[in-house]
Scaffold this motif. Structure first.
Motif, PDB file in Angstrom:
ATOM      1  N   PRO A   1       0.833  -1.227   0.000  1.00 47.05           N
ATOM      2  CA  PRO A   1       0.000   0.000   0.000  1.00 47.05           C
ATOM      3  C   PRO A   1       0.859   1.265   0.000  1.00 47.05           C
ATOM      4  N   TRP A   2       1.609   1.480  -1.091  1.00 48.94           N
ATOM      5  CA  TRP A   2       2.620   2.550  -1.137  1.00 48.94           C
ATOM      6  C   TRP A   2       2.061   3.915  -0.755  1.00 48.94           C
ATOM      7  N   ASP A   3       0.818   4.191  -1.177  1.00 49.41           N
ATOM      8  CA  ASP A   3       0.248   5.522  -0.900  1.00 49.41           C
ATOM      9  C   ASP A   3       0.111   5.764   0.599  1.00 49.41           C
ATOM     10  N   ASP A   4       0.010   4.689   1.363  1.00 49.93           N
ATOM     11  CA  ASP A   4      -0.158   4.823   2.813  1.00 49.93           C
ATOM     12  C   ASP A   4       1.128   4.535   3.575  1.00 49.93           C
ATOM     13  N   LEU A   5       2.234   4.458   2.874  1.00 49.69           N
ATOM     14  CA  LEU A   5       3.502   4.165   3.560  1.00 49.69           C
ATOM     15  C   LEU A   5       4.418   5.380   3.550  1.00 49.69           C
ATOM     16  N   ASP A   6       4.972   5.673   4.723  1.00 45.80           N
ATOM     17  CA  ASP A   6       5.968   6.737   4.822  1.00 45.80           C
ATOM     18  C   ASP A   6       7.359   6.142   4.661  1.00 45.80           C
ATOM     19  N   PHE A   7       7.457   4.848   4.952  1.00 45.63           N
ATOM     20  CA  PHE A   7       8.684   4.092   4.677  1.00 45.63           C
ATOM     21  C   PHE A   7       8.283   2.635   4.567  1.00 45.63           C
ATOM     22  N   LEU A   8       9.137   1.856   3.924  1.00 42.87           N
ATOM     23  CA  LEU A   8       8.884   0.419   3.823  1.00 42.87           C
ATOM     24  C   LEU A   8       9.707  -0.277   4.902  1.00 42.87           C
ATOM     25  N   GLY A   9       9.040  -1.057   5.718  1.00 46.43           N
ATOM     26  CA  GLY A   9       9.752  -1.795   6.755  1.00 46.43           C
ATOM     27  C   GLY A   9       9.310  -3.243   6.717  1.00 46.43           C
ATOM     28  N   TRP A  10      10.254  -4.168   6.889  1.00 45.97           N
ATOM     29  CA  TRP A  10       9.859  -5.582   6.905  1.00 45.97           C
ATOM     30  C   TRP A  10      10.844  -6.407   7.704  1.00 45.97           C
ATOM     31  N   ARG A  11      10.368  -7.571   8.102  1.00 43.22           N
ATOM     32  CA  ARG A  11      11.216  -8.508   8.825  1.00 43.22           C
ATOM     33  C   ARG A  11      11.670  -9.589   7.877  1.00 43.22           C
ATOM     34  N   ASP A  12      12.857 -10.088   8.143  1.00 44.61           N
ATOM     35  CA  ASP A  12      13.442 -11.114   7.293  1.00 44.61           C
ATOM     36  C   ASP A  12      12.872 -12.464   7.714  1.00 44.61           C
ATOM     37  N   PRO A  13      12.082 -13.117   6.843  1.00 41.83           N
ATOM     38  CA  PRO A  13      11.461 -14.378   7.262  1.00 41.83           C
ATOM     39  C   PRO A  13      12.485 -15.477   7.539  1.00 41.83           C
ATOM     40  N   GLY A  14      13.674 -15.367   6.932  1.00 36.62           N
ATOM     41  CA  GLY A  14      14.685 -16.399   7.137  1.00 36.62           C
ATOM     42  C   GLY A  14      15.626 -16.105   8.299  1.00 36.62           C
ATOM     43  N   ALA A  15      15.569 -14.908   8.834  1.00 38.47           N
ATOM     44  CA  ALA A  15      16.472 -14.507   9.923  1.00 38.47           C
ATOM     45  C   ALA A  15      15.667 -13.649  10.882  1.00 38.47           C
ATOM     46  N   PRO A  16      15.030 -14.299  11.846  1.00 42.14           N
ATOM     47  CA  PRO A  16      14.031 -13.610  12.661  1.00 42.14           C
ATOM     48  C   PRO A  16      14.546 -12.435  13.489  1.00 42.14           C
ATOM     49  N   ASP A  17      15.872 -12.283  13.615  1.00 37.14           N
ATOM     50  CA  ASP A  17      16.355 -11.121  14.376  1.00 37.14           C
ATOM     51  C   ASP A  17      16.710  -9.951  13.459  1.00 37.14           C
TER      52      ASP A  17
END
Ligand SMILES: [Zn+2]
Length: 162
Positions: A34-50
Protein backbone atom coordinates in the motif's frame (compact mmCIF):
# COMPACT_ATOMS: atom_id res chain seq x y z
CA UNK A 1 5.89 7.07 -0.86
CA UNK A 2 6.82 6.19 -4.40
CA UNK A 3 6.65 2.44 -5.17
CA UNK A 4 10.08 0.84 -5.00
CA UNK A 5 11.45 -2.01 -7.07
CA UNK A 6 13.67 -4.79 -5.79
CA UNK A 7 16.59 -3.08 -7.51
CA UNK A 8 15.81 0.26 -5.79
CA UNK A 9 15.79 -1.54 -2.47
CA UNK A 10 18.97 -3.56 -2.94
CA UNK A 11 20.97 -0.52 -3.97
CA UNK A 12 19.64 1.68 -1.14
CA UNK A 13 21.41 0.22 1.89
CA UNK A 14 23.88 2.48 3.65
CA UNK A 15 25.05 0.13 6.39
CA UNK A 16 25.70 -3.21 4.80
CA UNK A 17 28.09 -4.49 2.18
CA UNK A 18 27.11 -4.88 -1.47
CA UNK A 19 27.16 -8.64 -0.99
CA UNK A 20 24.83 -8.50 2.00
CA UNK A 21 22.49 -6.14 0.17
CA UNK A 22 22.37 -8.57 -2.73
CA UNK A 23 21.46 -11.53 -0.55
CA UNK A 24 19.05 -10.01 1.94
CA UNK A 25 15.39 -10.96 1.77
CA UNK A 26 13.37 -8.37 -0.15
CA UNK A 27 9.62 -8.82 0.40
CA UNK A 28 7.61 -10.52 -2.30
CA UNK A 29 4.66 -8.79 -3.90
CA UNK A 30 6.20 -5.32 -3.83
CA UNK A 31 3.72 -4.07 -6.43
CA UNK A 32 0.86 -4.93 -4.05
CA UNK A 33 2.22 -2.93 -1.10
CA UNK A 34 0.00 0.00 0.00
CA UNK A 35 2.62 2.55 -1.14
CA UNK A 36 0.25 5.52 -0.90
CA UNK A 37 -0.16 4.82 2.81
CA UNK A 38 3.50 4.16 3.56
CA UNK A 39 5.97 6.74 4.82
CA UNK A 40 8.68 4.09 4.68
CA UNK A 41 8.88 0.42 3.82
CA UNK A 42 9.75 -1.79 6.75
CA UNK A 43 9.86 -5.58 6.90
CA UNK A 44 11.22 -8.51 8.83
CA UNK A 45 13.44 -11.11 7.29
CA UNK A 46 11.46 -14.38 7.26
CA UNK A 47 14.69 -16.40 7.14
CA UNK A 48 16.47 -14.51 9.92
CA UNK A 49 14.03 -13.61 12.66
CA UNK A 50 16.35 -11.12 14.38
CA UNK A 51 16.72 -9.00 11.26
CA UNK A 52 14.57 -6.33 9.79
CA UNK A 53 14.97 -3.58 7.23
CA UNK A 54 13.70 -0.09 6.59
CA UNK A 55 13.82 1.86 3.34
CA UNK A 56 12.69 5.48 3.20
CA UNK A 57 12.77 8.02 0.42
CA UNK A 58 14.95 10.98 1.32
CA UNK A 59 15.60 13.87 -1.03
CA UNK A 60 14.25 11.83 -3.91
CA UNK A 61 16.27 8.69 -3.40
CA UNK A 62 15.68 5.54 -1.37
CA UNK A 63 17.84 5.08 1.73
CA UNK A 64 17.86 1.65 3.35
CA UNK A 65 19.09 0.49 6.70
CA UNK A 66 19.57 -3.06 7.98
CA UNK A 67 18.49 -3.56 11.59
CA UNK A 68 18.82 -6.26 14.20
CA UNK A 69 16.34 -6.52 16.93
CA UNK A 70 16.39 -7.85 20.42
CA UNK A 71 13.23 -9.70 21.35
CA UNK A 72 11.51 -8.21 24.40
CA UNK A 73 12.99 -9.66 27.56
CA UNK A 74 11.21 -11.00 30.58
CA UNK A 75 10.41 -8.30 33.04
CA UNK A 76 10.84 -5.71 30.35
CA UNK A 77 8.57 -2.65 30.35
CA UNK A 78 4.91 -3.48 30.15
CA UNK A 79 4.29 -0.80 27.60
CA UNK A 80 6.70 1.06 25.47
CA UNK A 81 6.63 3.68 22.78
CA UNK A 82 7.99 3.66 19.26
CA UNK A 83 10.51 6.48 18.88
CA UNK A 84 9.45 7.04 15.26
CA UNK A 85 5.65 7.20 15.27
CA UNK A 86 5.13 7.54 19.07
CA UNK A 87 2.62 4.69 19.16
CA UNK A 88 2.48 2.88 22.49
CA UNK A 89 2.33 -0.90 22.44
CA UNK A 90 2.07 -3.62 25.06
CA UNK A 91 5.11 -5.81 25.61
CA UNK A 92 6.70 -7.06 22.43
CA UNK A 93 5.02 -4.47 20.22
CA UNK A 94 8.09 -2.25 20.44
CA UNK A 95 11.64 -3.55 20.10
CA UNK A 96 15.07 -2.08 20.39
CA UNK A 97 16.41 -2.09 16.83
CA UNK A 98 20.11 -1.70 16.37
CA UNK A 99 21.84 -0.69 13.18
CA UNK A 100 25.49 -1.18 12.42
CA UNK A 101 27.04 2.17 11.63
CA UNK A 102 27.96 2.91 8.04
CA UNK A 103 31.55 2.60 6.81
CA UNK A 104 34.61 2.10 8.96
CA UNK A 105 32.79 2.73 12.26
CA UNK A 106 30.43 -0.15 11.43
CA UNK A 107 33.29 -2.47 10.48
CA UNK A 108 34.76 -1.76 13.89
CA UNK A 109 31.53 -3.01 15.44
CA UNK A 110 29.83 0.27 16.32
CA UNK A 111 26.07 0.41 16.22
CA UNK A 112 23.22 2.67 17.23
CA UNK A 113 19.79 1.70 18.47
CA UNK A 114 16.26 3.02 18.68
CA UNK A 115 12.94 1.70 19.89
CA UNK A 116 10.59 1.03 16.99
CA UNK A 117 7.30 -0.74 16.33
CA UNK A 118 8.37 -4.39 16.05
CA UNK A 119 6.33 -4.84 12.87
CA UNK A 120 7.62 -1.52 11.45
CA UNK A 121 4.04 -0.62 10.52
CA UNK A 122 4.31 2.94 11.90
CA UNK A 123 2.63 4.40 8.79
CA UNK A 124 -0.42 2.19 9.27
CA UNK A 125 -0.74 2.99 12.98
CA UNK A 126 -0.64 6.70 12.25
CA UNK A 127 -3.43 6.36 9.71
CA UNK A 128 -5.57 4.12 11.92
CA UNK A 129 -5.23 1.30 9.36
CA UNK A 130 -3.72 -0.90 12.04
CA UNK A 131 -4.58 -0.73 15.73
CA UNK A 132 -2.08 -1.58 18.49
CA UNK A 133 -2.97 -4.58 20.66
CA UNK A 134 -3.64 -2.28 23.58
CA UNK A 135 -6.29 -0.34 21.63
CA UNK A 136 -6.41 2.90 19.68
CA UNK A 137 -3.49 5.33 19.70
CA UNK A 138 -3.75 8.32 22.00
CA UNK A 139 -5.48 11.36 20.52
CA UNK A 140 -3.00 13.82 19.15
CA UNK A 141 -3.51 17.50 18.57
CA UNK A 142 -1.33 17.30 15.47
CA UNK A 143 -2.89 16.61 12.08
CA UNK A 144 -2.09 13.35 10.31
CA UNK A 145 0.20 15.28 7.94
CA UNK A 146 2.12 16.69 10.89
CA UNK A 147 2.40 13.27 12.50
CA UNK A 148 3.71 11.81 9.24
CA UNK A 149 6.20 14.62 8.97
CA UNK A 150 7.33 14.05 12.56
CA UNK A 151 7.75 10.32 11.95
CA UNK A 152 9.87 10.93 8.87
CA UNK A 153 11.98 13.47 10.75
CA UNK A 154 12.49 10.99 13.59
CA UNK A 155 13.60 8.36 11.11
CA UNK A 156 15.96 10.79 9.35
CA UNK A 157 17.43 11.77 12.71
CA UNK A 158 18.12 8.08 13.37
CA UNK A 159 19.72 7.66 9.93
CA UNK A 160 21.92 10.67 10.64
CA UNK A 161 23.46 8.82 13.58
CA UNK A 162 24.64 5.94 11.36
ZN1 LIG B 1 6.20 3.05 15.13
Amino acid sequence: MRALTEQDIRTSFINCSKGEAKRLAVPRGLEARPWDDLDFLGWRDPGAPDRSYVVVEREGRPVGVALRFQPAQRGFLHRSMCSLCLTTHPRGGVSLMTARKAGAAGREGNSVGAYMCTDLACSLYLRGLKVPESGARFEESLTLEEQIDRTRRNLFAFLDTL
